[in-house]
Design a protein around this motif. Structure first.
Motif, mmCIF file in Angstrom:
data_model
loop_
_atom_site.group_PDB
_atom_site.id
_atom_site.type_symbol
_atom_site.label_atom_id
_atom_site.label_comp_id
_atom_site.label_asym_id
_atom_site.label_seq_id
_atom_site.Cartn_x
_atom_site.Cartn_y
_atom_site.Cartn_z
ATOM 1 N N MET A 191 77.708 164.446 27.428
ATOM 2 C CA MET A 191 76.297 164.751 27.712
ATOM 3 C C MET A 191 75.383 163.960 26.779
ATOM 4 O O MET A 191 75.528 164.007 25.571
ATOM 5 C CB MET A 191 76.062 166.259 27.540
ATOM 6 C CG MET A 191 74.637 166.692 27.770
ATOM 7 S SD MET A 191 74.543 168.511 27.871
ATOM 8 C CE MET A 191 73.035 168.787 26.949
ATOM 9 N N THR A 192 74.478 163.209 27.378
ATOM 10 C CA THR A 192 73.544 162.422 26.579
ATOM 11 C C THR A 192 72.385 163.311 26.141
ATOM 12 O O THR A 192 71.763 163.960 26.963
ATOM 13 C CB THR A 192 72.975 161.261 27.407
ATOM 14 O OG1 THR A 192 74.057 160.572 28.016
ATOM 15 C CG2 THR A 192 72.185 160.320 26.538
ATOM 16 N N ASP B 155 71.214 160.139 42.970
ATOM 17 C CA ASP B 155 72.634 160.377 42.633
ATOM 18 C C ASP B 155 73.232 159.162 41.924
ATOM 19 O O ASP B 155 73.123 158.034 42.398
ATOM 20 C CB ASP B 155 73.394 160.681 43.934
ATOM 21 C CG ASP B 155 74.771 161.254 43.672
ATOM 22 O OD1 ASP B 155 75.556 160.608 42.954
ATOM 23 O OD2 ASP B 155 75.054 162.350 44.181
ATOM 24 N N LEU B 156 73.871 159.416 40.773
ATOM 25 C CA LEU B 156 74.420 158.308 39.975
ATOM 26 C C LEU B 156 75.583 157.602 40.665
ATOM 27 O O LEU B 156 75.965 156.494 40.277
ATOM 28 C CB LEU B 156 74.897 158.826 38.607
ATOM 29 C CG LEU B 156 73.801 159.320 37.668
ATOM 30 C CD1 LEU B 156 74.420 159.905 36.403
ATOM 31 C CD2 LEU B 156 72.851 158.188 37.301
ATOM 32 N N LYS C 48 79.671 165.989 36.972
ATOM 33 C CA LYS C 48 78.841 166.764 36.045
ATOM 34 C C LYS C 48 77.384 166.391 36.292
ATOM 35 O O LYS C 48 77.043 165.216 36.232
ATOM 36 C CB LYS C 48 79.242 166.396 34.610
ATOM 37 C CG LYS C 48 78.844 167.438 33.576
ATOM 38 C CD LYS C 48 79.400 167.061 32.209
ATOM 39 C CE LYS C 48 78.625 167.751 31.093
ATOM 40 N NZ LYS C 48 78.542 169.198 31.223
ATOM 41 N N SER D 216 73.494 165.562 35.792
ATOM 42 C CA SER D 216 72.769 164.985 34.667
ATOM 43 C C SER D 216 71.982 166.077 33.942
ATOM 44 O O SER D 216 71.316 166.892 34.573
ATOM 45 C CB SER D 216 71.802 163.912 35.162
ATOM 46 O OG SER D 216 70.997 163.484 34.084
ATOM 47 N N ILE E 274 66.342 164.819 33.499
ATOM 48 C CA ILE E 274 65.662 164.179 34.625
ATOM 49 C C ILE E 274 64.445 163.441 34.063
ATOM 50 O O ILE E 274 63.688 163.988 33.254
ATOM 51 C CB ILE E 274 65.278 165.191 35.724
ATOM 52 C CG1 ILE E 274 64.462 164.548 36.837
ATOM 53 C CG2 ILE E 274 64.488 166.376 35.196
ATOM 54 C CD1 ILE E 274 65.272 164.091 37.969
ATOM 55 N N GLN F 92 66.902 152.150 32.642
ATOM 56 C CA GLN F 92 68.337 152.065 32.360
ATOM 57 C C GLN F 92 68.637 151.078 31.238
ATOM 58 O O GLN F 92 69.657 151.180 30.569
ATOM 59 C CB GLN F 92 69.145 151.759 33.622
ATOM 60 C CG GLN F 92 69.049 150.349 34.148
ATOM 61 C CD GLN F 92 67.758 150.111 34.939
ATOM 62 O OE1 GLN F 92 66.849 150.948 34.971
ATOM 63 N NE2 GLN F 92 67.673 148.963 35.562
ATOM 64 N N THR G 211 71.579 153.032 29.515
ATOM 65 C CA THR G 211 72.358 153.951 30.333
ATOM 66 C C THR G 211 72.089 153.624 31.785
ATOM 67 O O THR G 211 71.076 153.016 32.107
ATOM 68 C CB THR G 211 71.938 155.407 30.053
ATOM 69 O OG1 THR G 211 72.637 156.269 30.950
ATOM 70 C CG2 THR G 211 70.453 155.618 30.250
ATOM 71 N N GLU H 49 69.635 157.833 34.275
ATOM 72 C CA GLU H 49 70.165 159.180 34.086
ATOM 73 C C GLU H 49 69.236 160.164 34.773
ATOM 74 O O GLU H 49 68.316 160.712 34.171
ATOM 75 C CB GLU H 49 70.272 159.476 32.589
ATOM 76 C CG GLU H 49 71.035 160.716 32.255
ATOM 77 C CD GLU H 49 72.150 160.405 31.250
ATOM 78 O OE1 GLU H 49 73.016 161.252 31.087
ATOM 79 O OE2 GLU H 49 72.122 159.320 30.656
ATOM 80 N N GLY H 50 69.492 160.384 36.057
ATOM 81 C CA GLY H 50 68.625 161.291 36.791
ATOM 82 C C GLY H 50 67.190 160.791 36.820
ATOM 83 O O GLY H 50 66.255 161.561 36.685
ATOM 84 N N LEU I 209 70.352 171.404 33.997
ATOM 85 C CA LEU I 209 69.269 170.553 33.512
ATOM 86 C C LEU I 209 68.749 171.091 32.164
ATOM 87 O O LEU I 209 68.465 172.283 32.034
ATOM 88 C CB LEU I 209 68.145 170.557 34.558
ATOM 89 C CG LEU I 209 67.250 169.327 34.674
ATOM 90 C CD1 LEU I 209 68.050 168.050 34.833
ATOM 91 C CD2 LEU I 209 66.301 169.506 35.856
#
Lengths: 172, 172
Positions: free
Chosen positions: A1-2, A39-40, B28, B30, B33, B45, B50, B53-54, B81
């Motif tokens: 988890m970031t 969606d990633l 999993k 994100s 958001i 990004q 990254t 991420e959402g 979230l």
């Protein structure tokens, strides 16, 4: 988890080598706007091998929530936009839910907010069988718009992206 | 200018080495958001190092158009979230326009659609002086929402991203 702290630190590192970007009047507007899911598993920038080219990302890749943004582009960048692309994808969160089911869920959690719940809509897909139909709905919605050039409506294309194969299938 | 044919060919090449993605129940969600502008000069990004991420990308990074998506996430991914981040940026297209000016422009082009033009709104910034204020507006809008957990509202953060320096400035 970031965590946010990690993201913040990454931005600090990034900024050390950041190249200043040109001002807006010197930027060529993107000729393509893509409506796609957040969606990633649907990495538009990867499968088009481009930085997101005018990617409008929301839940499901629905056009309606961000239709005004399209009207903004048409009003301010006359003729720059050449293509509108709608991409919905397999196994989308929107295939697992119906608007009706979501409202029932919210009504249980917020029994005092019935009217507010009732006013909500997502245009969820409800089923994976509805993916092509939902793309067609979005293309129809685009083609009904008065503030979008006919040429742009004619060029609009819709696709279903398969998260297993990485391929797009055109919806006709 | 990237044409659709080029994008289509890139997707074909990409799909040859595509790794199938897991099904949604095994993904999993994100924890973050991000509401951000679609402007290519604001590469979320990259500056967070990254995959997006959402990232909820629209014109200006405004929350209102995609607020329902946030409610969808809260309803379907209970507690997943943890952070909402709002990022507006310097030299945004929204700083060059006002809703009033856009409507005047559309009325000239579509004199027979006055009522329809009147019903539109974008919440453009109107000026670069309004950037911090527009972030605060979006944070306020989030905090007024009945369907978003208090914890999540308390964690929400807002920033102005500087396209020249690549840095984020927190809006308090």
């Amino acid at each position: 988890m970031t965590t946010w702290d990690e993201l913040w630190e990454r931005n600090r590192v990034y900024s050390e080598t950041h190249i200043p970007r040109p001002n807006l009047p010197d930027v060529k507007p993107s000729p393509i706007i893509i409506f796609c899911c957040i969606d990633l598993r649907v990495p538009v920038q990867e499968f088009f091998q481009t930085s997101p080219e005018g990617a409008q990302l929301n839940c499901g890749g629905r056009v309606k929530p961000n239709l005004n943004d399209l009207i903004f582009m048409e009003a301010t960048q006359v003729g720059a936009l050449q293509n509108i692309i709608v991409i919905h994808h397999t196994d989308c969160g929107f295939t697992y839910h119906t608007d009706k089911g979501l409202k029932e869920k919210l009504n249980v959690r917020h029994p005092n907010l019935v009217a507010e719940v009732d006013s909500l809509s997502w245009d969820t897909f409800g089923s994976s069988d509805r993916l092509e139909e939902s793309v067609r709905e979005d293309l129809s919605l685009l083609r009904e718009q008065n503030f979008i050039r006919q040429e742009l409506k004619d060029n609009a294309k819709g696709y279903v992206y398969d998260i297993k194969t990485g391929t797009l299938k055109e919806v006709v």
